[in-house]
Design a protein around this motif. Sequence first.
Motif, PDB file in Angstrom:
ATOM      1  N   ARG A  43       1.026  -1.143  -0.089  1.00 42.32           N
ATOM      2  CA  ARG A  43      -0.110   0.125  -0.025  1.00 42.32           C
ATOM      3  C   ARG A  43       0.873   1.126   0.155  1.00 42.32           C
ATOM      4  NH1 ARG A  43      -5.106  -1.107   1.750  1.00 42.32           N
ATOM      5  NH2 ARG A  43      -5.497  -3.175   2.446  1.00 42.32           N
ATOM      6  N   LYS A  44       0.590   2.175  -0.917  1.00 43.82           N
ATOM      7  CA  LYS A  44       1.337   3.425  -0.789  1.00 43.82           C
ATOM      8  C   LYS A  44       0.562   4.562   0.055  1.00 43.82           C
ATOM      9  CE  LYS A  44      -0.269   5.855  -4.772  1.00 43.82           C
ATOM     10  NZ  LYS A  44      -0.013   6.397  -6.010  1.00 43.82           N
ATOM     11  N   GLN A  45       1.452   5.311   0.439  1.00 41.33           N
ATOM     12  CA  GLN A  45       0.915   6.270   1.290  1.00 41.33           C
ATOM     13  C   GLN A  45       0.085   7.163   0.480  1.00 41.33           C
ATOM     14  OE1 GLN A  45       4.335   8.329   2.975  1.00 41.33           O
ATOM     15  NE2 GLN A  45       4.565   6.654   4.623  1.00 41.33           N
ATOM     16  N   ARG A  46      -1.144   7.625   1.003  1.00 42.40           N
ATOM     17  CA  ARG A  46      -1.925   8.590   0.374  1.00 42.40           C
ATOM     18  C   ARG A  46      -1.847   9.961   0.628  1.00 42.40           C
ATOM     19  NH1 ARG A  46      -7.660   5.945  -0.930  1.00 42.40           N
ATOM     20  NH2 ARG A  46      -7.901   8.158  -1.130  1.00 42.40           N
ATOM     21  N   ARG A  47      -2.178  10.719  -0.007  1.00 38.66           N
ATOM     22  CA  ARG A  47      -1.850  12.223   0.264  1.00 38.66           C
ATOM     23  C   ARG A  47      -3.220  12.670   1.015  1.00 38.66           C
ATOM     24  NH1 ARG A  47       0.559  15.908  -4.147  1.00 38.66           N
ATOM     25  NH2 ARG A  47       0.218  17.364  -2.465  1.00 38.66           N
ATOM     26  N   VAL A  48      -3.190  13.416   1.716  1.00 41.30           N
ATOM     27  CA  VAL A  48      -4.377  14.142   2.360  1.00 41.30           C
ATOM     28  C   VAL A  48      -4.926  15.075   1.527  1.00 41.30           C
ATOM     29  CG1 VAL A  48      -5.541  15.713   4.152  1.00 41.30           C
ATOM     30  CG2 VAL A  48      -3.343  13.902   4.653  1.00 41.30           C
ATOM     31  N   PRO A  49      -6.330  14.932   0.970  1.00 40.73           N
ATOM     32  CA  PRO A  49      -6.728  15.817   0.103  1.00 40.73           C
ATOM     33  C   PRO A  49      -6.692  17.425   0.419  1.00 40.73           C
ATOM     34  CG  PRO A  49      -8.548  14.468   0.808  1.00 40.73           C
ATOM     35  CD  PRO A  49      -7.406  13.988   1.493  1.00 40.73           C
ATOM     36  N   ALA A  50      -6.565  18.201  -0.096  1.00 39.00           N
ATOM     37  CA  ALA A  50      -6.566  19.693   0.469  1.00 39.00           C
ATOM     38  C   ALA A  50      -7.050  20.489  -0.693  1.00 39.00           C
ATOM     39  CB  ALA A  50      -4.949  20.140   0.624  1.00 39.00           C
ATOM     40  N   ARG A  51      -8.138  21.458  -0.239  1.00 41.03           N
ATOM     41  CA  ARG A  51      -8.704  22.374  -1.182  1.00 41.03           C
ATOM     42  C   ARG A  51      -7.673  23.533  -1.405  1.00 41.03           C
ATOM     43  NH1 ARG A  51     -13.501  22.076  -3.254  1.00 41.03           N
ATOM     44  NH2 ARG A  51     -13.629  24.292  -3.150  1.00 41.03           N
ATOM     45  N   ARG A  52      -7.629  23.936  -2.734  1.00 43.48           N
ATOM     46  CA  ARG A  52      -6.972  24.842  -2.980  1.00 43.48           C
ATOM     47  C   ARG A  52      -7.708  26.451  -3.249  1.00 43.48           C
ATOM     48  NH1 ARG A  52      -1.733  23.641  -4.620  1.00 43.48           N
ATOM     49  NH2 ARG A  52      -1.366  21.400  -4.820  1.00 43.48           N
ATOM     50  N   GLY A  53      -9.063  26.318  -3.294  1.00 45.80           N
ATOM     51  CA  GLY A  53      -9.933  27.506  -3.273  1.00 45.80           C
ATOM     52  C   GLY A  53     -10.124  28.307  -2.050  1.00 45.80           C
ATOM     53  N   PRO A  54     -10.336  29.464  -2.438  1.00 42.85           N
ATOM     54  CA  PRO A  54     -10.407  30.130  -1.035  1.00 42.85           C
ATOM     55  C   PRO A  54     -11.614  30.073  -0.381  1.00 42.85           C
ATOM     56  CG  PRO A  54     -10.931  31.569  -2.945  1.00 42.85           C
ATOM     57  CD  PRO A  54     -10.545  30.284  -3.542  1.00 42.85           C
ATOM     58  N   LEU A  55     -12.499  29.528  -0.859  1.00 39.22           N
ATOM     59  CA  LEU A  55     -13.994  29.270  -0.051  1.00 39.22           C
ATOM     60  C   LEU A  55     -14.256  27.856   0.354  1.00 39.22           C
ATOM     61  CD1 LEU A  55     -16.197  31.567  -2.434  1.00 39.22           C
ATOM     62  CD2 LEU A  55     -15.253  32.131   0.140  1.00 39.22           C
ATOM     63  N   PRO A  56     -14.785  27.570   1.193  1.00 39.56           N
ATOM     64  CA  PRO A  56     -15.394  26.070   1.639  1.00 39.56           C
ATOM     65  C   PRO A  56     -15.945  25.565   0.481  1.00 39.56           C
ATOM     66  CG  PRO A  56     -15.773  27.550   3.528  1.00 39.56           C
ATOM     67  CD  PRO A  56     -15.298  28.497   2.267  1.00 39.56           C
ATOM     68  N   LYS A  57     -15.960  24.284   0.495  1.00 42.01           N
ATOM     69  CA  LYS A  57     -16.824  23.529  -0.535  1.00 42.01           C
ATOM     70  C   LYS A  57     -18.127  23.873  -0.456  1.00 42.01           C
ATOM     71  CE  LYS A  57     -16.713  19.006  -2.537  1.00 42.01           C
ATOM     72  NZ  LYS A  57     -16.160  17.468  -2.342  1.00 42.01           N
ATOM     73  N   LYS A  58     -18.801  24.097   0.681  1.00 41.76           N
ATOM     74  CA  LYS A  58     -20.300  24.033   0.884  1.00 41.76           C
ATOM     75  C   LYS A  58     -20.569  25.517   0.471  1.00 41.76           C
ATOM     76  CE  LYS A  58     -23.879  23.704   4.560  1.00 41.76           C
ATOM     77  NZ  LYS A  58     -24.009  23.447   6.014  1.00 41.76           N
ATOM     78  N   THR A  59     -19.887  26.489   0.795  1.00 42.40           N
ATOM     79  CA  THR A  59     -20.077  27.924   0.218  1.00 42.40           C
ATOM     80  C   THR A  59     -20.028  27.891  -1.250  1.00 42.40           C
ATOM     81  OG1 THR A  59     -19.395  28.645   2.303  1.00 42.40           O
ATOM     82  CG2 THR A  59     -19.490  30.251   0.524  1.00 42.40           C
ATOM     83  N   THR A  60     -18.999  27.243  -2.000  1.00 43.61           N
ATOM     84  CA  THR A  60     -18.795  27.175  -3.238  1.00 43.61           C
ATOM     85  C   THR A  60     -19.951  26.457  -4.046  1.00 43.61           C
ATOM     86  OG1 THR A  60     -16.597  26.843  -2.836  1.00 43.61           O
ATOM     87  CG2 THR A  60     -17.301  26.616  -5.107  1.00 43.61           C
TER      88      THR A  60
END
Length: 100
Positions: A43-60
């Motif tokens: 198993r390879k190490q997985r990267r933690v998903p990080a959003r690059r947008g300035p607003l949260p996903k719910k607001t977007t």
Amino acid sequence: MARTDSAVLPARRISPAQEEFLYPEMDARFTNSTKRMATPFLRKQRRVPARRGPLPKKTTNLLKCWALHLRADSTRRIVMPSIYRYGDRSWRFASIQRPY
């Protein structure tokens, strides 16, 4: 060569080239039985998903929904009077009595 009284044969040292020649059906799986086999399904190490947008996903998503509704409403406000005007002034509907 002198005979010995022991029942055990003396161990001969065989080089890897001789062993490969003498026993071709044996491969690395059988000769390295003492070593722990490496599993091919690592198993390879997985990267933690990080959003690059300035607003949260719910607001977007909320802003996208509002933009879609505003666009649909503005389209309706432009198209519906045009359809009404066409029905009111077209020669095809001249035989229909108008209330005014």
